[in-house]
Write a protein that holds these residues in place. Structure first.
Motif, PDB file in Angstrom:
ATOM      1  N   LYS A   1      -3.812  12.790  -7.894  1.00 35.35           N
ATOM      2  CA  LYS A   1      -3.718  13.150  -6.239  1.00 35.35           C
ATOM      3  C   LYS A   1      -3.791  14.718  -6.055  1.00 35.35           C
ATOM      4  CE  LYS A   1      -1.375  10.817  -2.824  1.00 35.35           C
ATOM      5  NZ  LYS A   1      -0.304   9.993  -2.348  1.00 35.35           N
TER       6      LYS A   1
ATOM      7  N   ASN B   1      -7.262   4.831   3.226  1.00 33.70           N
ATOM      8  CA  ASN B   1      -6.251   3.895   3.507  1.00 33.70           C
ATOM      9  C   ASN B   1      -6.792   2.911   4.593  1.00 33.70           C
ATOM     10  OD1 ASN B   1      -6.451   5.422   5.752  1.00 33.70           O
ATOM     11  ND2 ASN B   1      -4.091   5.987   5.670  1.00 33.70           N
ATOM     12  N   SER B   2      -6.234   1.947   5.099  1.00 30.58           N
ATOM     13  CA  SER B   2      -6.693   0.993   5.913  1.00 30.58           C
ATOM     14  C   SER B   2      -7.377   1.760   7.227  1.00 30.58           C
ATOM     15  CB  SER B   2      -5.810   0.112   6.716  1.00 30.58           C
ATOM     16  OG  SER B   2      -5.101  -0.743   5.549  1.00 30.58           O
TER      17      SER B   2
ATOM     18  N   LEU C   1       0.708   3.914  -7.634  1.00 28.54           N
ATOM     19  CA  LEU C   1       0.300   5.060  -6.791  1.00 28.54           C
ATOM     20  C   LEU C   1       1.115   6.340  -7.067  1.00 28.54           C
ATOM     21  CD1 LEU C   1      -0.909   2.812  -3.866  1.00 28.54           C
ATOM     22  CD2 LEU C   1      -2.518   4.522  -5.117  1.00 28.54           C
TER      23      LEU C   1
ATOM     24  N   VAL D   1      -3.701  -2.876  -1.700  1.00 31.39           N
ATOM     25  CA  VAL D   1      -2.242  -2.407  -1.940  1.00 31.39           C
ATOM     26  C   VAL D   1      -1.219  -3.358  -1.661  1.00 31.39           C
ATOM     27  CG1 VAL D   1      -0.961  -0.492  -1.158  1.00 31.39           C
ATOM     28  CG2 VAL D   1      -3.219  -0.355  -1.315  1.00 31.39           C
TER      29      VAL D   1
ATOM     30  N   TYR E   1       4.274  -2.052   9.851  1.00 32.22           N
ATOM     31  CA  TYR E   1       4.706  -1.934   8.432  1.00 32.22           C
ATOM     32  C   TYR E   1       6.036  -1.941   8.300  1.00 32.22           C
ATOM     33  CZ  TYR E   1       0.314   1.113   8.085  1.00 32.22           C
ATOM     34  OH  TYR E   1      -1.084   1.846   8.006  1.00 32.22           O
TER      35      TYR E   1
ATOM     36  N   HIS F   1      -4.798  11.655   0.171  1.00 28.51           N
ATOM     37  CA  HIS F   1      -4.331  10.740   1.366  1.00 28.51           C
ATOM     38  C   HIS F   1      -4.259  11.264   2.631  1.00 28.51           C
ATOM     39  CE1 HIS F   1      -2.398   7.019   2.264  1.00 28.51           C
ATOM     40  NE2 HIS F   1      -1.155   7.673   2.652  1.00 28.51           N
TER      41      HIS F   1
ATOM     42  N   ARG G   1      -8.532   1.872  -0.383  1.00 28.04           N
ATOM     43  CA  ARG G   1      -7.089   1.641  -0.770  1.00 28.04           C
ATOM     44  C   ARG G   1      -6.414   0.865   0.579  1.00 28.04           C
ATOM     45  NH1 ARG G   1      -6.715   7.189  -2.160  1.00 28.04           N
ATOM     46  NH2 ARG G   1      -5.255   7.393  -0.610  1.00 28.04           N
ATOM     47  N   PRO G   2      -7.084  -0.237   1.010  1.00 32.28           N
ATOM     48  CA  PRO G   2      -6.599  -0.872   2.168  1.00 32.28           C
ATOM     49  C   PRO G   2      -5.151  -1.498   2.038  1.00 32.28           C
ATOM     50  CG  PRO G   2      -8.110  -2.245   1.104  1.00 32.28           C
ATOM     51  CD  PRO G   2      -8.213  -0.978   0.419  1.00 32.28           C
ATOM     52  N   GLY G   3      -4.354  -1.355   3.011  1.00 39.81           N
ATOM     53  CA  GLY G   3      -2.987  -2.091   2.740  1.00 39.81           C
ATOM     54  C   GLY G   3      -2.684  -3.019   3.839  1.00 39.81           C
ATOM     55  N   ILE G   4      -2.286  -2.152   5.080  1.00 35.82           N
ATOM     56  CA  ILE G   4      -1.757  -2.955   6.155  1.00 35.82           C
ATOM     57  C   ILE G   4      -2.950  -3.752   6.755  1.00 35.82           C
ATOM     58  CG2 ILE G   4      -2.423  -1.025   8.004  1.00 35.82           C
ATOM     59  CD1 ILE G   4       0.657  -3.152   8.113  1.00 35.82           C
TER      60      ILE G   4
ATOM     61  N   LYS H   1       2.198  -2.801  -2.635  1.00 36.28           N
ATOM     62  CA  LYS H   1       3.298  -2.412  -2.812  1.00 36.28           C
ATOM     63  C   LYS H   1       4.374  -2.824  -2.118  1.00 36.28           C
ATOM     64  CE  LYS H   1       2.276   1.322   0.351  1.00 36.28           C
ATOM     65  NZ  LYS H   1       1.877   2.864   0.427  1.00 36.28           N
TER      66      LYS H   1
ATOM     67  N   TYR I   1       4.193  -5.533   1.178  1.00 37.70           N
ATOM     68  CA  TYR I   1       4.537  -5.270   2.679  1.00 37.70           C
ATOM     69  C   TYR I   1       5.359  -6.370   3.085  1.00 37.70           C
ATOM     70  CZ  TYR I   1       1.026  -1.530   2.956  1.00 37.70           C
ATOM     71  OH  TYR I   1      -0.027  -0.467   2.771  1.00 37.70           O
TER      72      TYR I   1
END
Ligand SMILES: *Cc1c(COP(=O)(O)O)cnc(C)c1O
Length: 358
Positions: A124, A194-195, A80, A33, A343, A160, A210-213, A35, A39
């Protein structure tokens, strides 16, 4: 020399964190991720660093996907939040973007638009976040309408989590159970994690994480949670001491005289402020590191400067490096002092602090 405030972006750490996320979910593919300009870290450089190692990239909107395509990224990209207007469907088809579909309006656009080739979509389902997504009771109908459309070639089902970072709460388990009930009988890959869920809820990994942070080296779990220790910080926000003075007990520092020296105090002024993205509401005591040695913010954050306590660092000199967050000072800890999350700190870093990849 020019102003020393800068953000160094460790691209190797980003790649290592992505690989770590994949080792936690060995049977899943991983959407990196990126976006919000990754970050705040710079999406193009990080996407290029990951290159073909990425199973796919995740962004919020088509503009962000276009930036990646224009910089030569050819891996799959999932938008997303999907389309914000029908014209974006043609963009998605032309650039081979996968679109999120979260609402009846987006579903109708897909059915009614003429496209040169069919789209891949991620549908979703709202299992409790109550922000975006179809009600579970609608999913069968949505599925049939999408599979009946000439404009759709491939469907992933996603949801989510609202509280995956709270590892003792039952909410995530309930959302997961509702999702499983909802998708039973539908033959499609699924994506939930997510993370925080990648790290703490292995049952939720499914087909796509869907890992982000976590890719940026910051754990969304509690600071003491050992599952965060394998992550490597990607951003190092640093500047330098540009002035030093010795103050007597009772003297005040900076705007509003917020900090009153309780004893003779050696104060360093550092060239970073809220116009660089350092939070103005950082309280006295917020940790910083001078040449790697921890000390603390004292006095209100200004637009271009902060003041820090050098009383216990007699060797500190003008020109010394001050880290605001990075490998010595955790962004999550600074965020906790400031009543926010890493974040927000990352995404608020401004253009004046040119993020430079190394
Ligand atoms: C931002 C986002 C993520 C990544 O969340 P992190 O907490 O940063 O890992 C995953 N899925 C969706 C739908 C998102 O919008």
């Amino acid at each position: 020399m020019s102003r020393p405030a800068n953000a160094t972006i460790d691209t190797n750490a980003f790649v290592a964190n992505y690989r770590h996320a994949k080792t936690l979910a060995p049977r899943a593919r991983a959407l990196a991720v990126v976006k919000a300009n990754a970050y705040g870290h710079g999406a193009v450089a990080l996407a290029q660093a990951l290159g073909d190692a990425a199973d796919a990239f995740g962004v919020a909107c088509c503009e962000e996907a276009i930036e990646l395509r224009e910089s030569g990224i050819t891996r799959p990209i999932v938008v997303l939040e999907g389309a914000f207007e029908p014209a974006e469907l043609a963009t998605a088809a032309a650039l081979d973007l996968t679109l999120g579909v979260h609402s009846p309006v987006q579903l109708a656009w897909i059915e009614q638009t003429r496209l040169t080739r069919p789209l891949r979509v991620w549908v979703k389902v709202d299992t409790g976040m109550h922000r975006l997504g179809f009600d579970p009771s609608q999913l069968n109908t949505v599925w049939h309408r999408l599979t009946a459309s000439r404009n759709v070639q491939d469907i992933v089902l996603m949801s989510h989590f609202a509280r995956a970072d709270e590892v003792d709460m039952p909410t995530t388990r309930r959302q997961l159970a509702l999702f499983r009930d909802t998708v039973t009988g539908i033959a499609a890959p699924v994506s939930l994690a997510n993370s925080a869920a990648v790290m703490a809820w292995p049952d939720s990994h499914g087909d796509w994480i869907r890992p982000g942070i976590m890719l940026y080296g910051s754990s969304p779990l509690a600071d003491a949670d050992p599952r965060g220790t394998a992550l490597r910080p990607v951003m190092r926000l640093e500047s330098q001491v540009i002035a030093i003075r010795d103050l007597a007990a009772g003297q005040e520092i900076g705007y509003g005289g917020r900090y009153v020296c309780p004893q003779p105090t050696r104060v360093g002024t550092v060239a970073i402020g809220y116009a660089d993205g350092y939070p103005r509401h950082a309280p006295d005591g917020t940790p910083v590191a001078v040449n790697g040695v921890p000390t603390r913010l004292i006095g209100r954050v200004s637009m271009d400067m902060i003041t820090i306590d050098l009383t216990d660092l007699p060797a500190a000199r003008i020109g010394d490096t001050v880290q605001l967050w990075g490998d010595r000072i955790s962004a999550a800890e600074v965020a906790r002092y400031c009543g926010t999350i890493a974040y927000e700190l990352f995404t608020r870093v401004t253009r004046r602090v040119h993020p430079h990849p190394v």
